[in-house]
Motif scaffolding. Sequence first.
Motif, PDB file in Angstrom:
ATOM      1  N   VAL A 119      32.195  23.066  62.749  1.00 22.71           N
ATOM      2  CA  VAL A 119      32.558  22.113  63.800  1.00 22.71           C
ATOM      3  C   VAL A 119      31.302  21.523  64.436  1.00 22.71           C
ATOM      4  CG1 VAL A 119      33.669  21.847  66.051  1.00 22.71           C
ATOM      5  CG2 VAL A 119      34.773  23.210  64.276  1.00 22.71           C
ATOM      6  N   LYS A 120      30.293  22.379  64.671  1.00 20.41           N
ATOM      7  CA  LYS A 120      29.038  21.888  65.238  1.00 20.41           C
ATOM      8  C   LYS A 120      28.326  20.955  64.271  1.00 20.41           C
ATOM      9  CE  LYS A 120      28.011  25.710  68.389  1.00 20.41           C
ATOM     10  NZ  LYS A 120      27.029  26.765  68.742  1.00 20.41           N
ATOM     11  N   VAL A 121      28.442  21.253  62.977  1.00 20.29           N
ATOM     12  CA  VAL A 121      27.826  20.385  61.967  1.00 20.29           C
ATOM     13  C   VAL A 121      28.417  18.984  62.052  1.00 20.29           C
ATOM     14  CG1 VAL A 121      27.515  19.990  59.500  1.00 20.29           C
ATOM     15  CG2 VAL A 121      27.373  22.304  60.410  1.00 20.29           C
ATOM     16  N   ILE A 122      29.741  18.913  62.151  1.00 16.80           N
ATOM     17  CA  ILE A 122      30.425  17.621  62.196  1.00 16.80           C
ATOM     18  C   ILE A 122      30.090  16.877  63.482  1.00 16.80           C
ATOM     19  CG2 ILE A 122      32.682  16.490  62.273  1.00 16.80           C
ATOM     20  CD1 ILE A 122      33.744  18.853  60.589  1.00 16.80           C
ATOM     21  N   LYS A 123      30.168  17.574  64.602  1.00 21.12           N
ATOM     22  CA  LYS A 123      29.940  16.923  65.890  1.00 21.12           C
ATOM     23  C   LYS A 123      28.504  16.443  66.069  1.00 21.12           C
ATOM     24  CE  LYS A 123      33.586  19.229  68.547  1.00 21.12           C
ATOM     25  NZ  LYS A 123      33.880  20.150  69.690  1.00 21.12           N
ATOM     26  N   SER A 124      27.557  17.103  65.426  1.00 23.05           N
ATOM     27  CA  SER A 124      26.151  16.724  65.591  1.00 23.05           C
ATOM     28  C   SER A 124      25.681  15.730  64.539  1.00 23.05           C
ATOM     29  CB  SER A 124      25.258  17.965  65.553  1.00 23.05           C
ATOM     30  OG  SER A 124      25.426  18.668  64.333  1.00 23.05           O
ATOM     31  N   ASN A 125      26.611  15.214  63.743  1.00 30.25           N
ATOM     32  CA  ASN A 125      26.293  14.158  62.776  1.00 30.25           C
ATOM     33  C   ASN A 125      25.282  14.572  61.721  1.00 30.25           C
ATOM     34  OD1 ASN A 125      27.924  12.455  64.317  1.00 30.25           O
ATOM     35  ND2 ASN A 125      26.195  11.885  65.615  1.00 30.25           N
ATOM     36  N   ARG A 126      25.380  15.793  61.197  1.00 35.31           N
ATOM     37  CA  ARG A 126      24.399  16.253  60.226  1.00 35.31           C
ATOM     38  C   ARG A 126      24.978  16.404  58.828  1.00 35.31           C
ATOM     39  NH1 ARG A 126      22.832  21.354  63.859  1.00 35.31           N
ATOM     40  NH2 ARG A 126      22.278  20.270  65.760  1.00 35.31           N
ATOM     41  N   VAL A 127      26.119  15.834  58.581  1.00 34.05           N
ATOM     42  CA  VAL A 127      26.800  16.073  57.318  1.00 34.05           C
ATOM     43  C   VAL A 127      25.987  15.586  56.122  1.00 34.05           C
ATOM     44  CG1 VAL A 127      28.829  15.517  55.948  1.00 34.05           C
ATOM     45  CG2 VAL A 127      29.087  16.111  58.348  1.00 34.05           C
TER      46      VAL A 127
END
Length: 438
Positions: A119-127
Amino acid sequence: MSNNNIDDSQINDGSKINEDCQINNDSKIRADISDGSITSDGSITSDDSITSDDSHITKLNYQGKEIILLATAHVSQQSVELVKRVISEEKPDSVCIELDEGRYKNLQDPKAWENTDIVKVIKSNRVGFLLVNLALSSYQKKLAKQLGTNVGGEMIQGIKSAEEVGAKLVLADRDIQTTFLRIWRKLSFWEKSKLLTSLLFSFDEDTEISEKELHELLESDILETAITGMHKEFPSIGEVLINERDQYLASKIRTAPGKKVVAVLGGAHVPGVTKEIDIERDISSISTAPPKSKLSKAVGWIIPGAILVLIVYAFVVSFQTGLQQLSAWVLWTGLLAAGFTALSLAHPLSILTSFVAAPFTTINPVLACGWFTGLVEAWIKKPTVKDVNNIPQDIFSFKGFFRNRFLKILMVVMMANIGASIGTFVAGLDMIRNLFHM
Protein backbone atom coordinates in the motif's frame (compact mmCIF):
# COMPACT_ATOMS: atom_id res chain seq x y z
CA MET A 1 -3.95 13.28 -16.62
CA SER A 2 -0.33 13.65 -15.71
CA ASN A 3 -0.11 10.89 -13.19
CA ASN A 4 -1.92 8.40 -15.32
CA ASN A 5 1.06 7.84 -17.50
CA ILE A 6 4.33 6.32 -16.48
CA ASP A 7 5.94 9.57 -15.52
CA ASP A 8 8.67 10.50 -13.13
CA SER A 9 6.21 10.65 -10.28
CA GLN A 10 6.55 6.89 -10.17
CA ILE A 11 10.14 7.34 -9.19
CA ASN A 12 9.71 9.55 -6.20
CA ASP A 13 12.98 11.13 -5.22
CA GLY A 14 11.50 12.69 -2.17
CA SER A 15 10.96 9.56 -0.16
CA LYS A 16 13.20 6.59 0.21
CA ILE A 17 12.34 3.24 -1.10
CA ASN A 18 14.60 1.67 1.39
CA GLU A 19 12.57 3.01 4.29
CA ASP A 20 9.02 2.08 3.32
CA CYS A 21 9.52 -0.44 0.61
CA GLN A 22 12.58 -2.52 1.26
CA ILE A 23 13.22 -5.58 -0.73
CA ASN A 24 16.07 -7.32 1.01
CA ASN A 25 19.48 -8.42 0.43
CA ASP A 26 18.12 -11.09 -1.87
CA SER A 27 15.69 -9.26 -4.09
CA LYS A 28 16.99 -5.91 -3.04
CA ILE A 29 16.57 -2.50 -4.12
CA ARG A 30 19.61 -1.99 -2.15
CA ALA A 31 22.82 -3.75 -2.40
CA ASP A 32 21.54 -5.58 -5.39
CA ILE A 33 21.01 -2.29 -6.97
CA SER A 34 24.19 -0.97 -5.84
CA ASP A 35 27.03 -1.35 -8.04
CA GLY A 36 27.84 -3.80 -5.61
CA SER A 37 25.01 -5.42 -7.18
CA ILE A 38 22.77 -4.39 -9.88
CA THR A 39 22.05 -1.14 -11.10
CA SER A 40 25.08 0.62 -10.84
CA ASP A 41 26.25 -1.03 -13.88
CA GLY A 42 27.71 -3.65 -11.79
CA SER A 43 30.44 -4.78 -13.97
CA ILE A 44 31.69 -8.28 -13.54
CA THR A 45 35.22 -9.44 -13.96
CA SER A 46 36.19 -13.02 -14.64
CA ASP A 47 37.19 -14.99 -11.59
CA ASP A 48 39.97 -16.56 -13.60
CA SER A 49 41.47 -13.16 -14.30
CA ILE A 50 41.73 -12.15 -10.65
CA THR A 51 45.11 -13.68 -10.00
CA SER A 52 48.20 -12.94 -8.02
CA ASP A 53 49.44 -10.56 -10.71
CA ASP A 54 47.15 -7.95 -9.20
CA SER A 55 45.82 -6.98 -12.62
CA HIS A 56 42.70 -5.70 -10.91
CA ILE A 57 44.56 -3.21 -8.76
CA THR A 58 45.14 0.32 -10.07
CA LYS A 59 47.37 2.65 -8.06
CA LEU A 60 47.08 6.40 -8.54
CA ASN A 61 48.59 9.47 -6.95
CA TYR A 62 46.57 12.61 -6.37
CA GLN A 63 48.36 15.54 -4.79
CA GLY A 64 50.44 13.30 -2.57
CA LYS A 65 47.54 10.99 -1.72
CA GLU A 66 47.88 7.32 -2.65
CA ILE A 67 44.69 5.97 -4.17
CA ILE A 68 44.22 2.24 -4.80
CA LEU A 69 41.31 1.22 -7.01
CA LEU A 70 40.13 -2.38 -6.80
CA ALA A 71 38.22 -3.58 -9.87
CA THR A 72 35.89 -6.20 -8.49
CA ALA A 73 33.33 -8.63 -9.83
CA HIS A 74 29.98 -8.45 -8.12
CA VAL A 75 29.41 -12.19 -8.26
CA SER A 76 32.95 -13.28 -7.61
CA GLN A 77 34.27 -14.91 -4.45
CA GLN A 78 37.80 -14.13 -5.54
CA SER A 79 36.90 -10.44 -5.59
CA VAL A 80 35.92 -10.78 -1.95
CA GLU A 81 39.28 -12.31 -1.20
CA LEU A 82 41.06 -9.57 -3.17
CA VAL A 83 39.33 -6.85 -1.15
CA LYS A 84 40.18 -8.56 2.12
CA ARG A 85 43.84 -9.08 1.20
CA VAL A 86 44.51 -5.58 -0.14
CA ILE A 87 42.88 -3.72 2.75
CA SER A 88 44.63 -5.96 5.26
CA GLU A 89 48.03 -5.39 3.61
CA GLU A 90 47.68 -1.69 2.79
CA LYS A 91 45.93 -0.59 6.01
CA PRO A 92 44.46 2.53 4.34
CA ASP A 93 43.17 5.60 6.15
CA SER A 94 39.88 5.37 4.22
CA VAL A 95 37.97 2.65 2.39
CA CYS A 96 35.50 3.82 -0.27
CA ILE A 97 32.73 1.47 -1.33
CA GLU A 98 30.28 1.77 -4.17
CA LEU A 99 27.18 2.17 -2.01
CA ASP A 100 25.03 5.09 -0.93
CA GLU A 101 23.58 5.68 2.53
CA GLY A 102 20.29 3.95 1.85
CA ARG A 103 21.79 0.79 0.38
CA TYR A 104 24.37 0.65 3.16
CA LYS A 105 21.65 0.77 5.83
CA ASN A 106 19.67 -1.90 4.08
CA LEU A 107 22.67 -4.21 4.10
CA GLN A 108 22.62 -3.97 7.86
CA ASP A 109 19.01 -5.17 8.02
CA PRO A 110 18.61 -8.07 5.57
CA LYS A 111 15.14 -9.02 6.85
CA ALA A 112 13.50 -5.62 6.46
CA TRP A 113 12.13 -6.56 3.04
CA GLU A 114 9.75 -9.06 4.66
CA ASN A 115 7.73 -6.14 5.99
CA THR A 116 7.29 -4.49 2.61
CA ASP A 117 3.96 -2.65 2.55
CA ILE A 118 2.48 -2.73 -0.94
CA VAL A 119 0.00 0.00 0.00
CA LYS A 120 2.87 2.37 0.82
CA VAL A 121 4.51 1.48 -2.48
CA ILE A 122 1.38 2.48 -4.39
CA LYS A 123 0.70 5.64 -2.42
CA SER A 124 4.28 6.89 -2.74
CA ASN A 125 4.30 6.52 -6.53
CA ARG A 126 7.23 4.09 -6.68
CA VAL A 127 5.70 1.36 -8.79
CA GLY A 128 7.73 1.94 -11.96
CA PHE A 129 10.92 2.42 -10.00
CA LEU A 130 10.30 -0.73 -8.00
CA LEU A 131 9.54 -2.91 -11.03
CA VAL A 132 12.75 -1.91 -12.80
CA ASN A 133 14.84 -2.58 -9.73
CA LEU A 134 13.21 -5.91 -9.01
CA ALA A 135 13.84 -7.08 -12.56
CA LEU A 136 17.50 -6.07 -12.51
CA SER A 137 18.26 -7.32 -9.02
CA SER A 138 16.60 -10.65 -9.71
CA TYR A 139 18.62 -11.00 -12.91
CA GLN A 140 21.86 -10.54 -11.07
CA LYS A 141 20.79 -12.93 -8.35
CA LYS A 142 20.07 -15.52 -11.03
CA LEU A 143 23.54 -15.04 -12.46
CA ALA A 144 25.15 -15.32 -9.05
CA LYS A 145 23.26 -18.54 -8.40
CA GLN A 146 24.54 -20.03 -11.65
CA LEU A 147 28.07 -19.09 -10.63
CA GLY A 148 27.54 -20.58 -7.18
CA THR A 149 28.35 -17.38 -5.30
CA ASN A 150 26.71 -14.42 -3.56
CA VAL A 151 25.90 -10.97 -4.90
CA GLY A 152 27.66 -7.93 -3.50
CA GLY A 153 30.03 -9.90 -1.27
CA GLU A 154 32.96 -7.62 -2.07
CA MET A 155 31.10 -4.58 -0.71
CA ILE A 156 30.25 -6.38 2.51
CA GLN A 157 33.89 -7.44 2.81
CA GLY A 158 34.99 -3.85 2.24
CA ILE A 159 32.82 -2.70 5.15
CA LYS A 160 34.13 -5.46 7.41
CA SER A 161 37.79 -4.95 6.49
CA ALA A 162 37.58 -1.18 6.98
CA GLU A 163 36.38 -1.78 10.51
CA GLU A 164 39.11 -4.32 11.17
CA VAL A 165 41.96 -1.98 10.19
CA GLY A 166 40.34 1.11 11.71
CA ALA A 167 39.85 2.86 8.37
CA LYS A 168 37.21 5.51 7.72
CA LEU A 169 34.37 4.02 5.68
CA VAL A 170 33.26 6.30 2.84
CA LEU A 171 30.00 5.67 0.99
CA ALA A 172 31.14 6.91 -2.40
CA ASP A 173 28.19 6.26 -4.67
CA ARG A 174 25.40 8.63 -5.61
CA ASP A 175 21.97 7.95 -4.17
CA ILE A 176 20.45 5.28 -6.39
CA GLN A 177 17.06 6.99 -6.45
CA THR A 178 18.70 10.14 -7.79
CA THR A 179 20.40 8.07 -10.49
CA PHE A 180 17.19 6.41 -11.58
CA LEU A 181 15.16 9.58 -11.41
CA ARG A 182 17.70 11.37 -13.60
CA ILE A 183 17.31 8.57 -16.15
CA TRP A 184 13.53 8.48 -15.82
CA ARG A 185 13.12 12.18 -16.49
CA LYS A 186 15.23 11.95 -19.60
CA LEU A 187 12.91 9.35 -21.15
CA SER A 188 9.64 10.03 -22.91
CA PHE A 189 6.43 8.26 -21.94
CA TRP A 190 6.85 5.72 -24.74
CA GLU A 191 10.53 5.18 -23.89
CA LYS A 192 9.58 4.50 -20.27
CA SER A 193 6.92 2.03 -21.33
CA LYS A 194 9.34 0.32 -23.71
CA LEU A 195 12.10 0.16 -21.10
CA LEU A 196 9.84 -1.42 -18.49
CA THR A 197 8.47 -3.91 -20.99
CA SER A 198 11.96 -4.85 -22.17
CA LEU A 199 13.28 -5.34 -18.66
CA LEU A 200 10.33 -7.39 -17.48
CA PHE A 201 9.96 -9.68 -20.46
CA SER A 202 13.45 -9.97 -21.97
CA PHE A 203 14.70 -12.38 -19.31
CA ASP A 204 13.87 -16.03 -19.73
CA GLU A 205 13.48 -18.01 -16.51
CA ASP A 206 14.40 -21.38 -18.01
CA THR A 207 17.22 -20.41 -20.33
CA GLU A 208 20.63 -21.00 -18.82
CA ILE A 209 23.36 -18.49 -19.54
CA SER A 210 25.70 -19.94 -22.13
CA GLU A 211 29.45 -20.11 -21.60
CA LYS A 212 29.98 -17.35 -24.16
CA GLU A 213 27.33 -15.11 -22.57
CA LEU A 214 28.79 -15.77 -19.17
CA HIS A 215 32.24 -14.77 -20.36
CA GLU A 216 30.81 -11.53 -21.77
CA LEU A 217 29.09 -10.83 -18.47
CA LEU A 218 32.29 -11.39 -16.56
CA GLU A 219 34.27 -9.12 -18.83
CA SER A 220 31.82 -6.26 -19.21
CA ASP A 221 28.98 -4.78 -17.25
CA ILE A 222 26.04 -6.72 -15.90
CA LEU A 223 23.52 -3.93 -16.33
CA GLU A 224 24.60 -3.29 -19.89
CA THR A 225 24.41 -6.98 -20.67
CA ALA A 226 21.04 -7.32 -18.97
CA ILE A 227 19.57 -4.66 -21.20
CA THR A 228 21.50 -5.58 -24.33
CA GLY A 229 20.98 -3.14 -27.16
CA MET A 230 19.20 -0.54 -25.05
CA HIS A 231 22.12 1.89 -25.16
CA LYS A 232 21.41 2.58 -28.80
CA GLU A 233 17.75 3.18 -28.09
CA PHE A 234 18.34 4.99 -24.79
CA PRO A 235 21.76 6.72 -24.89
CA SER A 236 20.89 8.73 -21.79
CA ILE A 237 20.96 5.55 -19.71
CA GLY A 238 24.68 4.97 -20.22
CA GLU A 239 25.45 8.64 -19.66
CA VAL A 240 23.71 8.74 -16.29
CA LEU A 241 24.57 5.25 -15.05
CA ILE A 242 28.21 5.24 -16.04
CA ASN A 243 29.71 8.60 -16.98
CA GLU A 244 27.99 10.71 -14.34
CA ARG A 245 28.68 8.18 -11.65
CA ASP A 246 32.32 7.89 -12.65
CA GLN A 247 32.57 11.64 -11.98
CA TYR A 248 30.73 11.32 -8.68
CA LEU A 249 32.79 8.36 -7.49
CA ALA A 250 36.06 10.05 -8.46
CA SER A 251 35.13 13.15 -6.48
CA LYS A 252 34.26 11.16 -3.36
CA ILE A 253 37.40 9.04 -3.60
CA ARG A 254 39.61 12.07 -4.23
CA THR A 255 38.29 13.85 -1.13
CA ALA A 256 38.29 10.81 1.18
CA PRO A 257 40.21 11.45 4.45
CA GLY A 258 43.81 10.41 4.86
CA LYS A 259 46.90 9.87 2.76
CA LYS A 260 46.02 6.36 1.59
CA VAL A 261 42.63 5.41 0.17
CA VAL A 262 41.37 2.03 -1.08
CA ALA A 263 38.25 2.14 -3.29
CA VAL A 264 36.19 -0.98 -3.96
CA LEU A 265 34.53 -0.50 -7.35
CA GLY A 266 32.75 -2.49 -10.01
CA GLY A 267 35.26 -3.15 -12.77
CA ALA A 268 33.45 -1.04 -15.36
CA HIS A 269 33.98 2.10 -13.29
CA VAL A 270 37.73 1.84 -12.81
CA PRO A 271 38.74 3.24 -16.27
CA GLY A 272 36.37 6.19 -15.90
CA VAL A 273 37.36 6.95 -12.32
CA THR A 274 41.03 6.75 -13.31
CA LYS A 275 40.48 9.42 -15.96
CA GLU A 276 38.37 11.60 -13.67
CA ILE A 277 40.53 11.47 -10.56
CA ASP A 278 42.63 14.50 -11.54
CA ILE A 279 39.72 16.54 -12.88
CA GLU A 280 38.19 18.97 -10.40
CA ARG A 281 34.48 18.99 -11.12
CA ASP A 282 31.51 20.55 -9.42
CA ILE A 283 29.32 17.49 -8.89
CA SER A 284 26.40 19.42 -7.40
CA SER A 285 24.62 19.42 -10.75
CA ILE A 286 24.64 15.62 -10.94
CA SER A 287 24.02 15.01 -7.24
CA THR A 288 20.32 15.80 -7.34
CA ALA A 289 17.43 14.87 -9.57
CA PRO A 290 16.64 17.52 -12.17
CA PRO A 291 13.30 19.26 -11.62
CA LYS A 292 10.48 18.57 -13.99
CA SER A 293 10.58 20.93 -16.93
CA LYS A 294 8.09 23.77 -17.01
CA LEU A 295 6.71 22.31 -20.22
CA SER A 296 6.01 18.91 -18.67
CA LYS A 297 4.36 20.56 -15.68
CA ALA A 298 2.26 22.72 -17.96
CA VAL A 299 1.19 19.79 -20.14
CA GLY A 300 -0.04 18.01 -17.05
CA TRP A 301 -2.59 20.77 -16.56
CA ILE A 302 -3.14 21.94 -20.13
CA ILE A 303 -4.51 18.64 -21.46
CA PRO A 304 -7.08 18.14 -18.68
CA GLY A 305 -7.98 21.82 -18.97
CA ALA A 306 -8.51 21.50 -22.69
CA ILE A 307 -10.74 18.47 -22.18
CA LEU A 308 -12.89 20.35 -19.69
CA VAL A 309 -13.16 23.28 -22.10
CA LEU A 310 -14.36 20.93 -24.85
CA ILE A 311 -16.99 19.44 -22.58
CA VAL A 312 -18.23 22.80 -21.29
CA TYR A 313 -18.32 24.26 -24.80
CA ALA A 314 -20.31 21.27 -26.02
CA PHE A 315 -22.92 21.87 -23.31
CA VAL A 316 -23.05 25.55 -24.32
CA VAL A 317 -23.82 24.50 -27.90
CA SER A 318 -26.53 22.11 -26.76
CA PHE A 319 -27.31 19.82 -23.89
CA GLN A 320 -27.40 16.84 -26.22
CA THR A 321 -23.96 17.68 -27.64
CA GLY A 322 -22.61 18.09 -24.16
CA LEU A 323 -23.87 14.66 -23.14
CA GLN A 324 -22.34 13.18 -26.27
CA GLN A 325 -18.91 14.65 -25.48
CA LEU A 326 -19.11 13.69 -21.84
CA SER A 327 -20.09 10.15 -22.77
CA ALA A 328 -17.16 9.91 -25.18
CA TRP A 329 -14.80 10.96 -22.42
CA VAL A 330 -16.18 8.55 -19.83
CA LEU A 331 -16.38 5.59 -22.18
CA TRP A 332 -12.96 5.92 -23.82
CA THR A 333 -11.00 6.56 -20.63
CA GLY A 334 -13.00 4.08 -18.56
CA LEU A 335 -13.07 1.28 -21.09
CA LEU A 336 -9.40 1.50 -22.02
CA ALA A 337 -8.32 1.70 -18.37
CA ALA A 338 -10.52 -1.27 -17.52
CA GLY A 339 -9.35 -3.17 -20.60
CA PHE A 340 -5.67 -2.76 -19.77
CA THR A 341 -6.38 -3.67 -16.16
CA ALA A 342 -8.11 -6.83 -17.35
CA LEU A 343 -5.00 -7.73 -19.37
CA SER A 344 -3.09 -7.89 -16.09
CA LEU A 345 -5.60 -10.54 -14.93
CA ALA A 346 -6.85 -8.28 -12.15
CA HIS A 347 -9.82 -9.06 -9.93
CA PRO A 348 -13.20 -7.99 -11.41
CA LEU A 349 -13.59 -5.36 -8.69
CA SER A 350 -10.22 -3.89 -9.64
CA ILE A 351 -11.29 -3.76 -13.28
CA LEU A 352 -14.51 -2.01 -12.27
CA THR A 353 -12.51 0.43 -10.16
CA SER A 354 -10.40 1.33 -13.19
CA PHE A 355 -13.52 2.01 -15.24
CA VAL A 356 -15.00 4.26 -12.56
CA ALA A 357 -11.80 6.04 -11.56
CA ALA A 358 -10.31 6.76 -14.98
CA PRO A 359 -12.73 9.53 -16.11
CA PHE A 360 -12.07 11.47 -12.89
CA THR A 361 -8.35 10.87 -12.41
CA THR A 362 -7.47 11.71 -16.00
CA ILE A 363 -8.66 15.29 -15.52
CA ASN A 364 -6.84 15.70 -12.22
CA PRO A 365 -3.03 15.91 -12.57
CA VAL A 366 -2.44 14.96 -8.94
CA LEU A 367 -4.32 11.67 -9.11
CA ALA A 368 -3.72 8.41 -10.96
CA CYS A 369 -6.15 5.70 -11.92
CA GLY A 370 -3.63 3.03 -10.97
CA TRP A 371 -3.55 4.19 -7.37
CA PHE A 372 -7.18 3.32 -6.79
CA THR A 373 -7.06 0.16 -8.86
CA GLY A 374 -3.91 -1.09 -7.14
CA LEU A 375 -5.25 -0.38 -3.68
CA VAL A 376 -8.40 -2.36 -4.42
CA GLU A 377 -6.34 -5.26 -5.79
CA ALA A 378 -4.10 -5.15 -2.71
CA TRP A 379 -7.12 -5.10 -0.41
CA ILE A 380 -8.65 -8.12 -2.13
CA LYS A 381 -5.44 -10.13 -2.51
CA LYS A 382 -2.94 -8.90 0.04
CA PRO A 383 0.63 -10.10 -0.70
CA THR A 384 2.31 -12.47 1.74
CA VAL A 385 5.90 -12.82 2.86
CA LYS A 386 6.09 -15.84 0.58
CA ASP A 387 5.17 -13.67 -2.41
CA VAL A 388 8.00 -11.27 -1.61
CA ASN A 389 10.35 -14.20 -1.07
CA ASN A 390 9.53 -15.63 -4.48
CA ILE A 391 10.00 -12.41 -6.46
CA PRO A 392 13.46 -13.33 -7.88
CA GLN A 393 12.04 -16.55 -9.37
CA ASP A 394 8.54 -15.39 -10.28
CA ILE A 395 9.57 -12.21 -12.06
CA PHE A 396 11.12 -14.23 -14.91
CA SER A 397 8.16 -16.55 -15.33
CA PHE A 398 4.93 -15.52 -17.06
CA LYS A 399 2.90 -17.81 -14.82
CA GLY A 400 4.92 -16.89 -11.77
CA PHE A 401 4.58 -13.17 -12.42
CA PHE A 402 0.81 -13.32 -12.39
CA ARG A 403 0.71 -15.87 -9.58
CA ASN A 404 2.82 -13.67 -7.32
CA ARG A 405 0.43 -11.22 -5.65
CA PHE A 406 3.10 -8.59 -5.04
CA LEU A 407 4.25 -8.49 -8.66
CA LYS A 408 0.70 -8.74 -9.96
CA ILE A 409 -0.41 -5.68 -7.99
CA LEU A 410 2.47 -3.67 -9.39
CA MET A 411 1.47 -4.72 -12.89
CA VAL A 412 -2.18 -3.86 -12.23
CA VAL A 413 -1.17 -0.34 -11.21
CA MET A 414 0.99 0.12 -14.30
CA MET A 415 -1.56 -1.27 -16.72
CA ALA A 416 -4.40 0.81 -15.30
CA ASN A 417 -2.31 3.98 -15.67
CA ILE A 418 -1.27 3.11 -19.21
CA GLY A 419 -4.84 2.36 -20.24
CA ALA A 420 -6.12 5.59 -18.72
CA SER A 421 -3.40 7.60 -20.45
CA ILE A 422 -4.17 6.09 -23.84
CA GLY A 423 -7.86 6.63 -23.17
CA THR A 424 -7.19 10.31 -22.52
CA PHE A 425 -5.67 10.86 -25.95
CA VAL A 426 -8.18 8.71 -27.79
CA ALA A 427 -11.10 10.41 -26.07
CA GLY A 428 -9.65 13.85 -26.75
CA LEU A 429 -9.26 13.12 -30.47
CA ASP A 430 -12.78 11.71 -30.62
CA MET A 431 -14.20 14.80 -28.93
CA ILE A 432 -12.39 17.10 -31.35
CA ARG A 433 -13.72 15.06 -34.26
CA ASN A 434 -17.24 15.32 -32.87
CA LEU A 435 -16.82 19.07 -32.49
CA PHE A 436 -16.21 19.46 -36.22
CA HIS A 437 -19.30 17.40 -37.02
CA MET A 438 -21.72 19.43 -34.95
